[in-house]
Design an enzyme around this catalytic site. Structure first.
Site, PDB file in Angstrom:
ATOM      1  CG  MET A  83       6.526  23.606  -1.815  1.00 60.92           C
ATOM      2  SD  MET A  83       5.451  24.399  -3.008  1.00 60.92           S
ATOM      3  CE  MET A  83       4.470  25.454  -1.963  1.00 60.92           C
ATOM      4  NE  ARG A  94      -6.518   0.127  11.328  1.00 58.37           N
ATOM      5  CZ  ARG A  94      -5.287  -0.019  10.834  1.00 58.37           C
ATOM      6  NH1 ARG A  94      -4.386   0.945  10.984  1.00 58.37           N
ATOM      7  NH2 ARG A  94      -4.945  -1.121  10.181  1.00 58.37           N
ATOM      8  CE  LYS A 137      -0.386  -0.315   5.053  1.00 56.61           C
ATOM      9  NZ  LYS A 137      -1.191  -0.907   6.136  1.00 56.61           N
ATOM     10  CE1 TYR A 158       9.934  32.443   1.357  1.00 54.12           C
ATOM     11  CE2 TYR A 158       9.852  30.057   1.540  1.00 54.12           C
ATOM     12  CZ  TYR A 158       9.801  31.213   0.773  1.00 54.12           C
ATOM     13  OH  TYR A 158       9.626  31.119  -0.580  1.00 54.12           O
TER      14      TYR A 158
HETATM   15  C1  PLP Z   1      -0.365  -1.857   6.902  1.00 53.90           C
HETATM   16  C2  PLP Z   1      -0.877  -3.155   7.387  1.00 53.90           C
HETATM   17  C3  PLP Z   1      -0.018  -4.259   7.565  1.00 53.90           C
HETATM   18  C4  PLP Z   1       1.486  -4.161   7.477  1.00 53.90           C
HETATM   19  O1  PLP Z   1       2.055  -3.845   8.731  1.00 53.90           O
HETATM   20  P1  PLP Z   1       3.629  -3.715   8.946  1.00 53.90           P
HETATM   21  O2  PLP Z   1       3.767  -3.304  10.359  1.00 53.90           O
HETATM   22  O3  PLP Z   1       4.095  -2.643   8.001  1.00 53.90           O
HETATM   23  O4  PLP Z   1       4.231  -5.039   8.625  1.00 53.90           O
HETATM   24  C5  PLP Z   1      -0.594  -5.488   7.877  1.00 53.90           C
HETATM   25  N1  PLP Z   1      -1.932  -5.609   8.040  1.00 53.90           N
HETATM   26  C6  PLP Z   1      -2.781  -4.570   7.904  1.00 53.90           C
HETATM   27  C7  PLP Z   1      -4.232  -4.773   8.145  1.00 53.90           C
HETATM   28  C8  PLP Z   1      -2.281  -3.302   7.596  1.00 53.90           C
HETATM   29  O5  PLP Z   1      -3.128  -2.257   7.502  1.00 53.90           O
END
Ligand code: PLP
Length: 368
Positions: free
Chosen positions: A313, A136, A38, A264
């Protein structure tokens, strides 16, 4: 390695292979490996990483959103892809591109069943997420019966896996909590399997779960950060290699007199005759303002050069008063000398945040 002539993020595929093989060596032969790619493979390059891991025969990929999965399919990825956090508005696309949804509450489960039925699907693979303490996403333990009845009433979908996510597998002081999560998940999966009449794949562990909790490996593990070279502890970091090195160059050197200011808001004021270097990387590239004002530093000629004044930036200015260097010289922001985790700590954050923040404007260079 050629010296950088502009800001680049170098991605070392040999380091990726090392990390993948190290993490796999922790598993027994039957446990599958899901690579989490991701957020552009944690800020690196999702297509390149996924292609490389596909060649290494990784079992699964996961991304957060459906558009990330579509991009992987467009890049020719054929391995199954779990979408961790889909939204119903994109379900038709998800089905067209053979992406597999995580379904985490009754609303989204019903919506998916409806779309899958409309699209005349049978046994479409879905993954049911349960909440075991992170609070979550996920069904609750007492939703099992409801999930079983919703999923067994239709032939449009088939539960390929059930899974949950650990809240602090990296923190061994909270072993008790993690143990409870593992225990809860075991309860849920036992009940589920019994009521459902078949056993879906079970998965729970992220990278620190792989490293710290062997009994959480189950049928598959989900690793992100470890693949990219960070193990959530100094000890484990020794076995892993950061795949990404962020480099830049010195565009200009200034000599400033006592009392002159830099940048800045004139946030830095020189205390004497000082030398500064201007570097083409700023908050639009992912180096946030919290790294300014002598929090963060870069490495030039093997020495620390602190960021002075506010991060702009497109630029930072660093103090090179005691460093022998020239315009055009290479600058390392993170990589070998200072890894991303150490760099992140200078601004009170974590490796995950800094590596995923490196914006798409920064050129990615793949090293094999
Ligand atoms: C991002 C994520 C992972 C990966 O976790 P790491 O700590 O980067 O290995 C695994 N499972 C879910 C549900 C995630 O959102």
């Amino acid at each position: 390695m050629p010296k950088a002539k502009e800001t680049v993020l170098e991605i070392d595929l040999n380091a990726l292979k090392n990390n993948y093989e190290y993490l796999k060596s922790k598993l027994n032969g039957n446990t599958k490996f899901l690579a989490v790619v991701k957020a552009f493979a944690y800020g690196s390059d999702a297509n390149e990483i996924a292609k490389y891991l596909q060649d290494l025969k990784v079992d699964y990929f996961a991304v957060a959103y459906i558009n990330e999965g579509v991009a992987l399919r467009d890049a020719g990825i054929k391995t199954p892809i779990l979408i961790l956090h889909p939204q119903a508005v994109n379900f038709k696309t998800l089905i067209e591109r053979c992406l597999e949804p995580s379904l985490y509450n009754a609303k989204i489960l019903n919506e998916f069943i409806q779309v899958a039925s409309q699209e005349k699907q049978t046994n479409y693979p879905v993954h049911i997420k349960f909440n075991t303490g992170l609070n979550r996403l996920g069904f609750q333990e007492n939703d099992v019966d409801n999930v079983v009845s919703l999923t067994s009433e239709t032939s449009a979908i088939k539960v390929k896996s059930i899974f949950s996510h650990l809240a602090e597998s990296e923190n061994l002081n909270e072993r008790e909590f993690t143990r409870q999560q593992i225990e809860r998940f075991t309860q849920i999966s036992n009940t589920f399997t019994e009521r459902m009449g078949y056993k879906p794949m079970l998965h729970l562990a992220n990278t620190s779960g792989i490293l710290n909790y062997v009994d959480a490996h189950l049928d598959m593990v989900r690793s992100g950060i470890g693949l990219y070279g960070y193990g959530n502890s100094e000890e484990e970091n020794k076995n892993l290699k950061p795949i990404a090195t962020l480099k830049s160059v010195i565009s200009q050197i200034h000599t400033i007199k006592s009392g002159e200011t830099v940048g800045y808001n004139r946030a830095y004021k020189s205390l004497g005759l000082e030398k500064t270097a201007t570097i083409p990387i700023g908050h639009a590239d992912g180096i946030g303002r919290q790294y300014g004002n002598k929090k963060g530093f870069v490495t030039i000629a093997g020495k620390k050069a602190f960021i002075i004044g506010n991060v702009c930036m497109d630029m930072i200015m660093v103090d090179i008063t005691n460093i022998d260097c020239h315009e055009g010289d290479e600058v390392i922001i993170f990589g070998d000398h200072t890894n991303a985790s150490q760099f992140a700590q200078t601004a009170n954050t974590i490796s995950y945040e800094i590596i995923t923040a490196i914006s798409q404007r920064v050129k990615r260079v793949i090293i094999t």
